[in-house]
Design a protein around this motif. Structure first.
Motif, PDB file in Angstrom:
ATOM      1  N   THR A 165       0.839  -1.208   0.000  1.00  0.00           N
ATOM      2  CA  THR A 165       0.000   0.000   0.000  1.00  0.00           C
ATOM      3  C   THR A 165       0.870   1.252   0.000  1.00  0.00           C
ATOM      4  O   THR A 165       0.652   2.183  -0.770  1.00  0.00           O
ATOM      5  CB  THR A 165      -0.913   0.027   1.248  1.00  0.00           C
ATOM      6  OG1 THR A 165      -1.696  -1.157   1.259  1.00  0.00           O
ATOM      7  CG2 THR A 165      -1.834   1.232   1.239  1.00  0.00           C
ATOM      8  N   VAL A 166       1.875   1.254   0.878  1.00  0.00           N
ATOM      9  CA  VAL A 166       2.765   2.422   0.953  1.00  0.00           C
ATOM     10  C   VAL A 166       3.523   2.575  -0.366  1.00  0.00           C
ATOM     11  O   VAL A 166       3.595   3.658  -0.940  1.00  0.00           O
ATOM     12  CB  VAL A 166       3.765   2.281   2.127  1.00  0.00           C
ATOM     13  CG1 VAL A 166       4.709   3.471   2.167  1.00  0.00           C
ATOM     14  CG2 VAL A 166       3.030   2.164   3.455  1.00  0.00           C
ATOM     15  N   LYS A 202       2.759   1.611  -3.360  1.00  0.00           N
ATOM     16  CA  LYS A 202       1.900   2.071  -4.469  1.00  0.00           C
ATOM     17  C   LYS A 202       1.773   3.599  -4.473  1.00  0.00           C
ATOM     18  O   LYS A 202       1.891   4.234  -5.520  1.00  0.00           O
ATOM     19  CB  LYS A 202       0.514   1.438  -4.374  1.00  0.00           C
ATOM     20  CG  LYS A 202      -0.432   1.904  -5.466  1.00  0.00           C
ATOM     21  CD  LYS A 202      -1.773   1.199  -5.384  1.00  0.00           C
ATOM     22  CE  LYS A 202      -2.803   1.841  -6.309  1.00  0.00           C
ATOM     23  NZ  LYS A 202      -2.363   1.961  -7.704  1.00  0.00           N
ATOM     24  N   GLU A 203       1.548   4.178  -3.283  1.00  0.00           N
ATOM     25  CA  GLU A 203       1.396   5.638  -3.222  1.00  0.00           C
ATOM     26  C   GLU A 203       2.684   6.350  -3.622  1.00  0.00           C
ATOM     27  O   GLU A 203       2.640   7.404  -4.240  1.00  0.00           O
ATOM     28  CB  GLU A 203       0.955   6.089  -1.827  1.00  0.00           C
ATOM     29  CG  GLU A 203      -0.427   5.583  -1.411  1.00  0.00           C
ATOM     30  CD  GLU A 203      -1.511   5.830  -2.452  1.00  0.00           C
ATOM     31  OE1 GLU A 203      -1.449   6.835  -3.183  1.00  0.00           O
ATOM     32  OE2 GLU A 203      -2.427   4.986  -2.567  1.00  0.00           O
ATOM     33  N   GLN A 204       3.825   5.767  -3.259  1.00  0.00           N
ATOM     34  CA  GLN A 204       5.091   6.408  -3.609  1.00  0.00           C
ATOM     35  C   GLN A 204       5.337   6.304  -5.119  1.00  0.00           C
ATOM     36  O   GLN A 204       5.873   7.210  -5.736  1.00  0.00           O
ATOM     37  CB  GLN A 204       6.276   5.799  -2.836  1.00  0.00           C
ATOM     38  CG  GLN A 204       6.057   5.605  -1.339  1.00  0.00           C
ATOM     39  CD  GLN A 204       5.410   6.784  -0.652  1.00  0.00           C
ATOM     40  OE1 GLN A 204       5.767   7.928  -0.882  1.00  0.00           O
ATOM     41  NE2 GLN A 204       4.415   6.503   0.196  1.00  0.00           N
ATOM     42  N   LEU A 205       4.924   5.183  -5.712  1.00  0.00           N
ATOM     43  CA  LEU A 205       5.111   5.010  -7.162  1.00  0.00           C
ATOM     44  C   LEU A 205       4.158   5.916  -7.947  1.00  0.00           C
ATOM     45  O   LEU A 205       4.478   6.361  -9.046  1.00  0.00           O
ATOM     46  CB  LEU A 205       4.893   3.545  -7.559  1.00  0.00           C
ATOM     47  CG  LEU A 205       5.961   2.553  -7.092  1.00  0.00           C
ATOM     48  CD1 LEU A 205       5.516   1.118  -7.367  1.00  0.00           C
ATOM     49  CD2 LEU A 205       7.308   2.817  -7.744  1.00  0.00           C
ATOM     50  N   ASP A 206       2.991   6.206  -7.375  1.00  0.00           N
ATOM     51  CA  ASP A 206       2.013   7.074  -8.051  1.00  0.00           C
ATOM     52  C   ASP A 206       2.367   8.553  -7.959  1.00  0.00           C
ATOM     53  O   ASP A 206       1.816   9.368  -8.677  1.00  0.00           O
ATOM     54  CB  ASP A 206       0.615   6.868  -7.443  1.00  0.00           C
ATOM     55  CG  ASP A 206      -0.158   5.785  -8.172  1.00  0.00           C
ATOM     56  OD1 ASP A 206       0.369   5.278  -9.179  1.00  0.00           O
ATOM     57  OD2 ASP A 206      -1.267   5.446  -7.729  1.00  0.00           O
ATOM     58  N   SER A 207       3.222   8.900  -7.016  1.00  0.00           N
ATOM     59  CA  SER A 207       3.570  10.312  -6.846  1.00  0.00           C
ATOM     60  C   SER A 207       4.637  10.714  -7.864  1.00  0.00           C
ATOM     61  O   SER A 207       5.634  10.016  -8.024  1.00  0.00           O
ATOM     62  CB  SER A 207       4.096  10.558  -5.439  1.00  0.00           C
ATOM     63  OG  SER A 207       4.794  11.790  -5.411  1.00  0.00           O
ATOM     64  N   PRO A 208       4.432  11.858  -8.549  1.00  0.00           N
ATOM     65  CA  PRO A 208       5.432  12.267  -9.540  1.00  0.00           C
ATOM     66  C   PRO A 208       6.685  12.865  -8.904  1.00  0.00           C
ATOM     67  O   PRO A 208       7.652  13.158  -9.590  1.00  0.00           O
ATOM     68  CB  PRO A 208       4.683  13.318 -10.369  1.00  0.00           C
ATOM     69  CG  PRO A 208       3.611  13.826  -9.494  1.00  0.00           C
ATOM     70  CD  PRO A 208       3.259  12.733  -8.522  1.00  0.00           C
ATOM     71  N   ASP A 209       6.683  13.060  -7.592  1.00  0.00           N
ATOM     72  CA  ASP A 209       7.784  13.776  -6.942  1.00  0.00           C
ATOM     73  C   ASP A 209       8.861  12.867  -6.355  1.00  0.00           C
ATOM     74  O   ASP A 209       9.918  13.323  -5.975  1.00  0.00           O
ATOM     75  CB  ASP A 209       7.232  14.641  -5.800  1.00  0.00           C
ATOM     76  CG  ASP A 209       6.193  15.626  -6.287  1.00  0.00           C
ATOM     77  OD1 ASP A 209       6.387  16.146  -7.407  1.00  0.00           O
ATOM     78  OD2 ASP A 209       5.194  15.840  -5.591  1.00  0.00           O
ATOM     79  N   ILE A 210       8.548  11.585  -6.228  1.00  0.00           N
ATOM     80  CA  ILE A 210       9.465  10.722  -5.496  1.00  0.00           C
ATOM     81  C   ILE A 210      10.441  10.031  -6.444  1.00  0.00           C
ATOM     82  O   ILE A 210      10.048   9.320  -7.362  1.00  0.00           O
ATOM     83  CB  ILE A 210       8.682   9.732  -4.616  1.00  0.00           C
ATOM     84  CG1 ILE A 210       8.027  10.559  -3.507  1.00  0.00           C
ATOM     85  CG2 ILE A 210       9.589   8.652  -4.020  1.00  0.00           C
ATOM     86  CD1 ILE A 210       6.952   9.886  -2.773  1.00  0.00           C
ATOM     87  N   GLU A 211      11.743  10.296  -6.222  1.00  0.00           N
ATOM     88  CA  GLU A 211      12.773   9.828  -7.152  1.00  0.00           C
ATOM     89  C   GLU A 211      13.500   8.591  -6.648  1.00  0.00           C
ATOM     90  O   GLU A 211      14.055   7.844  -7.444  1.00  0.00           O
ATOM     91  CB  GLU A 211      13.793  10.951  -7.397  1.00  0.00           C
ATOM     92  CG  GLU A 211      13.182  12.206  -8.023  1.00  0.00           C
ATOM     93  CD  GLU A 211      12.611  11.954  -9.406  1.00  0.00           C
ATOM     94  OE1 GLU A 211      13.109  11.046 -10.096  1.00  0.00           O
ATOM     95  OE2 GLU A 211      11.648  12.647  -9.789  1.00  0.00           O
ATOM     96  N   ASP A 229      12.422   5.891 -16.236  1.00  0.00           N
ATOM     97  CA  ASP A 229      12.338   7.327 -15.960  1.00  0.00           C
ATOM     98  C   ASP A 229      13.356   7.755 -14.911  1.00  0.00           C
ATOM     99  O   ASP A 229      13.231   8.820 -14.321  1.00  0.00           O
ATOM    100  CB  ASP A 229      10.918   7.700 -15.542  1.00  0.00           C
ATOM    101  CG  ASP A 229      10.415   6.838 -14.385  1.00  0.00           C
ATOM    102  OD1 ASP A 229      11.244   6.428 -13.553  1.00  0.00           O
ATOM    103  OD2 ASP A 229       9.208   6.563 -14.319  1.00  0.00           O
ATOM    104  N   ARG A 285      13.992   6.685 -11.934  1.00  0.00           N
ATOM    105  CA  ARG A 285      13.730   6.477 -10.515  1.00  0.00           C
ATOM    106  C   ARG A 285      14.573   5.310 -10.017  1.00  0.00           C
ATOM    107  O   ARG A 285      14.719   4.309 -10.704  1.00  0.00           O
ATOM    108  CB  ARG A 285      12.261   6.132 -10.292  1.00  0.00           C
ATOM    109  CG  ARG A 285      11.397   7.342 -10.138  1.00  0.00           C
ATOM    110  CD  ARG A 285       9.989   6.948  -9.838  1.00  0.00           C
ATOM    111  NE  ARG A 285       9.326   6.351 -10.983  1.00  0.00           N
ATOM    112  CZ  ARG A 285       8.075   5.905 -10.961  1.00  0.00           C
ATOM    113  NH1 ARG A 285       7.381   5.955  -9.846  1.00  0.00           N
ATOM    114  NH2 ARG A 285       7.516   5.404 -12.038  1.00  0.00           N
TER     115      ARG A 285
END
Lengths: 218, 310
Positions: free
Chosen positions: A52-53, A55-64, A112, A114
């Motif tokens: 769950t955690v 997924k949210e980090q992968l969906d955020s465009p800011d997290i590298e 990309d 990451r």
């Protein structure tokens, strides 16, 4: 640029104390201690919450950069690792090649750019948990440690023994901590008090994995 | 109810697709991610591109240049209106008005309508009803919404909604110049509404919005402005209850964690969970507009873990 460290379980503090004692700087943008604790480190109990955690980090465009620390459990590092890779593939649509298990941990760079680093406790090669990693921080010839091993094993054979076999290592580590000069310190504080030693190969591998995942220069 | 939106070439959106829309939609995202623009797109869609609505949008964004055709170019994402603006939804009815183009949806094969904003063929087609409240221009909106219902049978709905949510003994309401007075049971003289507590004017604004938006759409821009978090739970309870009761689709924008949390508290039950959706607008790594959708379950999972999803 944002970065995240996802830790399976409740005890990320011991890991951050180890990094601190090894003189590893905080990742860029997380020098404030509160921000480090609340934004950079994300604790999640159990595999499904880790996902769950993640997924949210992968969906955020800011997290590298994302570092993921999970336990091998009884499933073993290979299964645990595969579960995460399958999940990342499903979420990102990228095909990731499967590397060999290595004591140094795993890294991926997505198309990309990451970076995703995965560390499977205790050492990416064996079954076990954070407590096995911590166990490696105690010298084999430590007499208290040897005594604890005898006593915990003796207890585990009694029919009034309360803990299950899978929790033996946890019982052992906490028994050891209960019998130190200051008894009963939590893991992180025990590292600070030097009841647990940071000078060993597994800890060094872990520190290198962290440095590489978050591109830290010491 | 709009159940799907596809916006092409409109202000900050090159292309944005929102495959699912629910009864109550909370919209978040960073500054300039297009929260207000999404509301504007819905206003243009429902008004079929009516110039009064378009002019209002241009005015409020301060890009209106004396009504010149040039102004309309600002609505386009590309230079010089190279491509037509398209805002469409699944729509079975076919609009045969000049300037409204019909397209076939590639997924469903259904026909869709979209308003083309082209200054050369600009026309004023009939508008569908929609209510827009901005917490910025508070009193002005409030008095015009009140005028719509005053002395009609809908006035009773206003009393019902206020009695149920903020003041059980409220009898009457009067909106005067810059002040709202109320009459309470067993109190002889009128008292100002603001004496009932913080943010109650804004609760009234939303209540009037709901009464006016029956069987239609209510848009609320910047829901958090001027509201303490303790008032928010009440506000959401009111929105969910009456949106269901009066068949209203609601879109609200916010930056606030309190708004998001209270949205979840109120909707996380059997009655409302399927009505609720949080939408985060963002620019993805490829530079494209993107809407991340959080249904009730995803919202619960992420908020329980205290993850940042704004």
């Amino acid at each position: 640029m944002q970065q995240r460290l996802i830790v399976e379980g409740k005890d990320a503090i011991v890991l951050t104390v180890i990094l601190d004692k090894k003189g590893i700087p905080s990742p860029k943008g997380y020098h404030n201690k509160y921000k480090y604790k609340t934004e950079f480190v994300k604790m999640a109990e159990g595999e499904s919450k880790v996902k769950t955690v993640l997924k949210e980090q992968l969906d955020s465009p800011d997290i590298e950069r994302i570092g993921i620390i999970v336990d091998a459990d009884k499933k073993g590092p290979e299964n645990k690792f595969k579960g995460l890779i399958d999940f990342i593939q499903k979420e990102t649509g990228e095909t990731l090649t499967k590397p060999e298990l290595a004591s140094t941990g795993f890294y991926y760079q997505l198309k990309d750019k990451r970076t995703i680093g995965i560390w499977v406790m205790p050492d990416n090669l064996n079954e076990g948990y954070l407590e096995n990693f911590v166990g490696a921080m105690i010298a084999e010839d430590d007499l208290t440690w040897q005594f604890c091993q005898e006593k915990v094993e003796e207890l585990s054979k009694k029919d009034f023994c309360l803990f299950s076999e899978t929790k033996t290592q946890k019982a052992l580590v906490h028994t050891y901590l209960a019998w130190q000069k200051t008894p009963g310190l939590p893991l992180g504080t025990a590292v600070k008090a030097e009841f647990l030693s940071i000078e060993n190969q597994i800890v060094n591998n872990f520190v290198d994995w962290f440095k590489n995942t978050f591109e830290l220069v010491v | 109810m709009i159940d799907h939106l596809h916006i092409i070439n409109f202000m900050c959106f090159k292309e944005l697709e929102i495959p699912t829309l629910k009864r109550v939609n909370l919209i978040g995202g960073k500054n300039n991610s297009g929260k207000t623009t999404l509301l504007d797109a819905i206003r243009i869609l429902k008004s079929n591109g009516n110039s009064a609505v378009v002019n209002h949008i241009l005015n409020s964004r301060k890009i209106f240049k004396n009504g010149s055709d040039e102004s309309y170019f600002h609505l386009s994402n590309y230079e010089k209106n190279k491509w037509p603006i398209r805002i469409n939804k699944y729509c079975i009815k076919t609009l045969e008005v000049e300037g409204i183009y019909i397209s076939r949806n590639y997924k469903t094969g259904k026909k869709s309508a979209f308003a083309r904003l082209d200054p050369n063929i600009f026309i004023n087609p009939p508008q569908e009803k929609l209510v827009y409240v901005s917490f910025n221009s508070n009193f002005e909106t409030l008095s015009s919404l009140w005028e719509e219902v005053a002395l009609t049978k809908y006035e009773d709905d206003v009393y019902e909604i206020l009695q149920e949510t903020i003041q059980p003994d409220l009898l009457r309401l009067n909106v005067g110049r810059e002040v709202v007075n109320i009459r309470l049971k067993n109190v002889e003289k009128p008292i100002p509404l603001s004496t009932l507590g913080d943010g109650v004017n804004r609760i009234l604004l939303v209540a009037l919005g709901l009464v006016n938006a029956k069987n239609s759409i209510l848009l609320i821009d910047e829901l958090e402005l001027g509201l303490h978090y303790s008032a928010l739970e009440k506000l959401w309870e009111m929105i969910f209850k009456y949106a269901q009761k009066w068949n209203i689709q609601v879109y609200a924008t916010t930056h606030s964690q309190d708004v998001l949390n209270t949205f979840h508290y109120v909707s996380d039950n059997e009655k409302y969970i399927n009505d609720a959706q949080y939408i985060r607008l963002q620019i993805n790594r490829q530079g494209e507009n993107e809407a991340i959708l959080f249904d009730g379950e995803r919202l619960r999972k992420t908020l329980e873990l205290q993850l940042e999803i704004r």
